[in-house]
Design a protein around this motif. Structure first.
Motif, PDB file in Angstrom:
ATOM      1  N   UNK A   1      43.189  17.639  34.296  1.00  0.00           N
ATOM      2  CA  UNK A   1      44.174  18.266  35.167  1.00  0.00           C
ATOM      3  C   UNK A   1      45.575  18.087  34.610  1.00  0.00           C
ATOM      4  N   UNK A   2      46.340  19.191  34.632  1.00  0.00           N
ATOM      5  CA  UNK A   2      47.740  19.169  34.195  1.00  0.00           C
ATOM      6  C   UNK A   2      48.522  20.131  35.065  1.00  0.00           C
TER       7      UNK A   2
ATOM      8  N   UNK B   1      43.443   4.129  25.870  1.00  0.00           N
ATOM      9  CA  UNK B   1      43.550   5.417  25.184  1.00  0.00           C
ATOM     10  C   UNK B   1      42.199   6.103  25.130  1.00  0.00           C
ATOM     11  N   UNK B   2      42.186   7.377  25.523  1.00  0.00           N
ATOM     12  CA  UNK B   2      41.016   8.231  25.332  1.00  0.00           C
ATOM     13  C   UNK B   2      41.484   9.474  24.590  1.00  0.00           C
ATOM     14  N   UNK B   3      40.547  10.176  23.982  1.00  0.00           N
ATOM     15  CA  UNK B   3      40.865  11.426  23.290  1.00  0.00           C
ATOM     16  C   UNK B   3      39.667  12.344  23.396  1.00  0.00           C
ATOM     17  N   UNK B   4      39.934  13.634  23.376  1.00  0.00           N
ATOM     18  CA  UNK B   4      38.822  14.585  23.331  1.00  0.00           C
ATOM     19  C   UNK B   4      39.133  15.712  22.374  1.00  0.00           C
ATOM     20  N   UNK B   5      38.072  16.242  21.774  1.00  0.00           N
ATOM     21  CA  UNK B   5      38.187  17.362  20.852  1.00  0.00           C
ATOM     22  C   UNK B   5      38.264  18.636  21.676  1.00  0.00           C
ATOM     23  N   UNK B   6      39.366  19.335  21.543  1.00  0.00           N
ATOM     24  CA  UNK B   6      39.620  20.569  22.279  1.00  0.00           C
ATOM     25  C   UNK B   6      39.227  21.747  21.386  1.00  0.00           C
ATOM     26  N   UNK B   7      38.442  22.658  21.928  1.00  0.00           N
ATOM     27  CA  UNK B   7      38.033  23.815  21.137  1.00  0.00           C
ATOM     28  C   UNK B   7      38.744  25.067  21.649  1.00  0.00           C
ATOM     29  N   UNK B   8      38.767  26.090  20.810  1.00  0.00           N
ATOM     30  CA  UNK B   8      39.430  27.348  21.149  1.00  0.00           C
ATOM     31  C   UNK B   8      38.828  27.892  22.435  1.00  0.00           C
ATOM     32  N   UNK B   9      39.697  28.276  23.360  1.00  0.00           N
ATOM     33  CA  UNK B   9      39.259  28.819  24.634  1.00  0.00           C
ATOM     34  C   UNK B   9      40.161  29.947  25.079  1.00  0.00           C
ATOM     35  N   UNK B  10      39.887  30.437  26.263  1.00  0.00           N
ATOM     36  CA  UNK B  10      40.599  31.613  26.766  1.00  0.00           C
ATOM     37  C   UNK B  10      42.054  31.337  27.109  1.00  0.00           C
TER      38      UNK B  10
ATOM     39  N   UNK C   1      42.462  12.689  33.506  1.00  0.00           N
ATOM     40  CA  UNK C   1      41.081  12.960  33.134  1.00  0.00           C
ATOM     41  C   UNK C   1      40.225  12.383  34.257  1.00  0.00           C
ATOM     42  N   UNK C   2      39.316  13.211  34.803  1.00  0.00           N
ATOM     43  CA  UNK C   2      38.494  12.777  35.918  1.00  0.00           C
ATOM     44  C   UNK C   2      37.013  12.904  35.562  1.00  0.00           C
ATOM     45  N   UNK C   3      36.264  11.868  35.907  1.00  0.00           N
ATOM     46  CA  UNK C   3      34.818  11.834  35.734  1.00  0.00           C
ATOM     47  C   UNK C   3      34.193  11.699  37.109  1.00  0.00           C
ATOM     48  N   UNK C   4      33.069  12.402  37.341  1.00  0.00           N
ATOM     49  CA  UNK C   4      32.335  12.317  38.601  1.00  0.00           C
ATOM     50  C   UNK C   4      30.885  11.986  38.299  1.00  0.00           C
ATOM     51  N   UNK C   5      30.310  11.092  39.093  1.00  0.00           N
ATOM     52  CA  UNK C   5      28.882  10.810  38.970  1.00  0.00           C
ATOM     53  C   UNK C   5      28.127  11.878  39.754  1.00  0.00           C
ATOM     54  N   UNK C   6      27.399  12.735  39.050  1.00  0.00           N
ATOM     55  CA  UNK C   6      26.565  13.739  39.696  1.00  0.00           C
ATOM     56  C   UNK C   6      25.150  13.208  39.905  1.00  0.00           C
TER      57      UNK C   6
ATOM     58  N   UNK D   1      43.185  16.113  21.940  1.00  0.00           N
ATOM     59  CA  UNK D   1      44.096  15.693  23.000  1.00  0.00           C
ATOM     60  C   UNK D   1      43.935  14.182  23.164  1.00  0.00           C
ATOM     61  N   UNK D   2      45.018  13.458  22.926  1.00  0.00           N
ATOM     62  CA  UNK D   2      45.027  12.004  23.070  1.00  0.00           C
ATOM     63  C   UNK D   2      45.717  11.689  24.388  1.00  0.00           C
ATOM     64  N   UNK D   3      45.086  10.844  25.192  1.00  0.00           N
ATOM     65  CA  UNK D   3      45.654  10.455  26.480  1.00  0.00           C
ATOM     66  C   UNK D   3      45.966   8.966  26.450  1.00  0.00           C
ATOM     67  N   UNK D   4      47.248   8.643  26.568  1.00  0.00           N
ATOM     68  CA  UNK D   4      47.707   7.263  26.653  1.00  0.00           C
ATOM     69  C   UNK D   4      47.670   6.906  28.134  1.00  0.00           C
ATOM     70  N   UNK D   5      46.628   6.188  28.515  1.00  0.00           N
ATOM     71  CA  UNK D   5      46.305   5.948  29.923  1.00  0.00           C
ATOM     72  C   UNK D   5      47.240   4.904  30.530  1.00  0.00           C
TER      73      UNK D   5
END
Length: 189
Positions: free
Chosen positions: A25-26, A53-62, A78-83, A127-131
């Motif tokens: 979310x931003x 610190x977490x990071x994720x590989x961002x791919x080309x999107x719309x 960054x949000x995680x949910x237990x499904x 995308x690097x997130x400095x938590x």
């Protein structure tokens, strides 16, 4: 009642790795701008780099809302949910950093073993997130959902675009669709 944590501990690292996906979310600084929430996955595209610190590989999107918002004001969650399993939500609030291919840090970060798209041309950024804030909550309202697997559509779409439009297809797509956010903020040049 939720709790706030001092760092991303080993228990949280394992729990994060067991989720199927995550959400980012931003928002722009302007009060009339559009808030953006993006589903991301697979979970292997995200790495916990250290306790804050977490990071994720961002791919080309719309769109490129996340990149535009980070460049403007840096705020990200960054949000995680237990499904499956016990209900839980974990949020990592922080300041984001956009690392593009060609930046010194990009190849170094890529060595962390992110899940990769089939075509490397689909990589857009890391995308690097400095938590700054780590908090969980109950997750009682999150439904139980069964994970069936990853969709092949992203890799198939990229492969077709490269086959039809040539080796620069992804950069051309970015130039056409990812230059600015829906609010007109600069994203990719």
């Amino acid at each position: 009642m939720g709790r706030i944590y001092d760092s991303i501990d080993e228990h949280q690292r394992k729990w994060i790795a067991n989720q199927s996906m995550f959400f980012v979310g931003t928002a722009p600084a302007a009060t009339d701008g559009h808030v953006n929430v993006s589903p991301k996955g697979p979970i292997g595209s995200l790495r916990v780099l250290d306790d804050h610190t977490v990071a994720y590989l961002d791919i080309v999107g719309s769109g490129a809302e996340t990149i535009a918002h980070i460049r403007e004001n840096g705020r990200i969650v960054v949000m995680f949910c237990a499904f499956q399993g016990p209900p839980r939500i974990l949020r990592l609030h922080g300041r984001g950093e956009v690392v593009l291919p060609g930046d010194e840090q990009f190849d170094e970060l890529l060595q962390r073993g992110f899940h990769e798209p089939e075509a490397p041309e689909a990589r857009r950024a890391i995308i690097v997130v400095h938590v700054q804030r780590i908090a969980d909550s109950c997750g009682y309202g999150v439904p139980l959902l069964a994970y069936e697997g990853e969709r092949p559509h992203s890799d198939l779409s990229t492969a077709k675009r490269l086959r039809v439009e040539g080796p620069d297809a992804m950069r051309n797509y970015e130039a056409k669709h990812n230059r600015v956010s829906i609010d007109g903020l600069p994203a990719l040049s």
